[in-house]
Design a protein around this motif. Sequence first.
Motif: not given
Length: 113
Positions: A45-66
């Motif tokens: 299992r791999e992490w894809v994306a996350g969003i904080t309670s304040t709305g900050r987002t982060n993405y795995a390199d493999s999906v960034k931009g898509r």
Amino acid sequence: QVQLVESGGGLVQAGGSLRLSCAASGIIFSFNDMGWYRQAPGKQREWVAGITSTGRTNYADSVKGRFTISRDNAKNTVYLQMNNLNPEDTAMYYCYVPRVNGWGPGTQVTVSS
């Protein structure tokens, strides 16, 4: 106890799009960071994306931009918009709440070439 229900998965051709949803209950949704993971057959299992309670987002390199993660606190729902899908994105996609280590049952995404 947290309950998470994912939806929106399906079969799509390469280059297509899907929007996953995850409805949460049993938690104060707006206080919680949320995430999406995926697991392909025979892989960890791999992490894809996350969003904080304040709305900050982060993405795995493999999906960034898509892929785009977003949340609607009024609906207790987190979304994953997936564009330009390719066969390597085929996996079971899971919603996750880190604070309580809560997982949904998953929704299958299959991308055909």
